[in-house]
Each structure stands twice: as C-alpha cells, then as structure tokens.
Scaffold this motif. Sequence first.
Motif: not given
Length: 349
Positions: A88-112
């Motif tokens: 989430v935004k502000g999670a660490f010093t350089s986190a000025d924006q949130g990020s989905l991460g690979c798992f959520r990017a692969a939602d409905q699909g496949t993660i390898f």
Amino acid sequence: MTSQDILRRNSGVEIVGESLATRALLKSVSRVAKFNSTVLITGGSGTGKELVARQIHAKSPRTGELFVPVDCASMTGELMASQLFGHVKGAFTSADQGSLGCFRAADQGTIFLDEIGELPLPLQAKLLRVIQERAVVPVGSHQAIPVDVRILAATNRDLKQEMLAGRFREDLYYRLSVIKIRTTPLSERSEDILILAPQFLAELEAEGHPRQQLNRAAMELLQSYDWPGNVRELKNVIEQAAVESEGEWITEEVVMSVLANSVGERVELGNPRVPAEEHSVRSSHLLDSSVRLDYSAPNETWPCLAELERLHIAHTLKHTYQNKSAAARLLGISRQALLRKLAKLGIPG
Ligand SMILES: Nc1ncnc2c1ncn2[C@@H]1O[C@H](COP(=O)(O)OP(=O)(O)OP(=O)(O)O)[C@@H](O)[C@H]1O
C-alpha cells in the motif's frame, strides 16, 4: 515437410518432440490443464519447464487471462514480499504509490513461480498462507484481498533434499506438489532433436535468416552430444551453426566447431581445448586418458613429446568423432599436416 509447414504445425510456443518421454509429458500437460490444482514442475535447466507451465495455462480454462512468470531467484531483499503480494502507499520509504504485486496481477489467470527453491523461508511462510487462504495481504496493510490464481511452480533443485536441509518448508512442498511433472534431459530423448533442430531453423528463417538444413552427419552429431544445457543449449548451437554456415547445408564440421567452443567455455584454466568429461560428446571409443603429468622431477615415466602429441591428437579426434578436418582446425594445423602426423605417430588414419 517445408519449414512453413513446421512452423504452422508448431505455431506459438508449443512443446515439440515425439519421443516417448515428450508424448508422456504432453499427455500429462493436457490432463492437468483442465483442473485448478497446483503443479510442481521439476527437471534440469533448459529442459522446458517454463514451456510446460505456459502450455498448461494455454490449455486451461484460464487461457484468456494473464500468465504471470515470476523468477524467485532474481527477487532480492525487502522488496520481495512487495513484488509478490503488492504494497500500500506509504508501506516503506520509497512507496509513494501502491502496487498490485504479481499475485493480484495474475488474478483469474496463472502465476508461474520459477526457481521456487530459491524463495527465502520468511516468504515461503507468506506464500503458504496465500495458498491456504486464497487471499493476499499487501505489505503495509492488514487487509486480506481475495485472489483467484492458479499456481504453477518449477525448480531444478531437489526440494526433498532442501526440505531435509531445513531450507524448504515441508508444508509448502506438499501444497505445491499436489501434481508433479518431471521434464526429461534432452540426452535421454535424443530422437526429439530430429524435430527440434529443424523447428529452430524454421524459426530462424521466419526471422529473415536464409533457409538452411542440417546434413545427415551434422544431425547424427547433434544426437550423440550429451546436452548439459538441454534444449536451450541446442537452440543456441543451432543458431550459431546457422550463422557460421554460408550455404544451405549446415555440415557436421561446423556443428563440431560450435560444440567444441561451447564445451570449451566450461573447461578448466590451463587446458582450454579439452572438454570437461561430464560435458563431452558421448562416444563408445573412449580413450585411455590416464596419463598424469608430474613435473616435480624427471623420472622414467616422464612423457616424451611424441607421446603427448599422440595423446592430444587422439583426444581431439575422439571429440570430433574422427573427423579429421574438424580435428585439424581445433589443433590449428592443416588437414594434410594432421594426416602426416597420424602416419608418423602410428595413429590409424
Ligand atoms: N520441447 C520443446 N519444444 C520446443 N522448444 C523447447 C522445448 N523445450 C524447451 N524449449 C525451448 O528451450 C528454451 C528453454 O526452455 P525453458 O525456459 O522452458 O526451460 P527451463 O527448464 O524453464 O529452464 P530454466 O530451468 O533454466 O529456467 C526455450 O527457448 C524453450 O522455448
């Protein structure tokens, strides 16, 4: 069959090969593709583990969704958890924006998850929770977000060994290996080379390279090599041999010199031309290579120059499958000069 036919038949990223091992692999892929189960793909480097994962996804009901490959070996430090599970935004010093991460990017699909054996223990615990709860908790948040992702993982390590050594969690291993698929080393299915090699040439042709074919002796040579780097190494050797061949035909001499060089990259210092034994061309005519050089003091076993020359030439011929032109090239002398030496040293020509 023309190269266009070959490409048409294998359009896309398809598993190519007709050996028993490859047929069995294709059957397993088709069988597991329709389920949602986690699959652990094991096998040596370059044997096609990622290709298997891509095929499982392509043949699965999730085919229209994303396939997200993650190289667990290349993720480092604190950012790892964020790369996998987002932040989430502000999670660490350089986190000025949130990020989905690979798992959520692969939602409905496949993660390898490639090189899963490299995942550090703290992340293994987090991954286990994602598998159990089908939800991710982004870094800096306490809220679990549901994800619908099929998980495929691959490793060229022995995960059971890793488990015994305390480097891999037993509970995660059993969660990941609900279904296991093992890829076979190329040297144990050398008949696949008859199809793979023309396939790679057809791919080169499609990229604008002139049309080329391997002559029979070149193909036999490829089939007798032990391919420590498996299909990836074959692909590289074919590409190099194609680039180094001027006409339509790729000869055994060109293949031999490409193999000698690719083998040469792995040898010990001080002996640059002699391939390491485990990477050598498989040959039934093994030489007696038991000569040990001891330069501490001259004695009765001190080898004479002619003996060393004889052995070196014999080894070179072994590695070129008795091809004298290729051996002469490796030795840096003309074919005629080699023939003269063979006669003088009493090596059968
Ligand atoms: N059966 C096959 N048919 C066609 N191409 C193949 C086959 N197997 C492997 N390849 C090709 O060989 C290369 C290496 O394959 P891949 O990356 O899938 O291997 P890997 O086992 O995942 O390797 P690593 O363990 O090093 O990650 C790729 O270019 C892939 O397309």
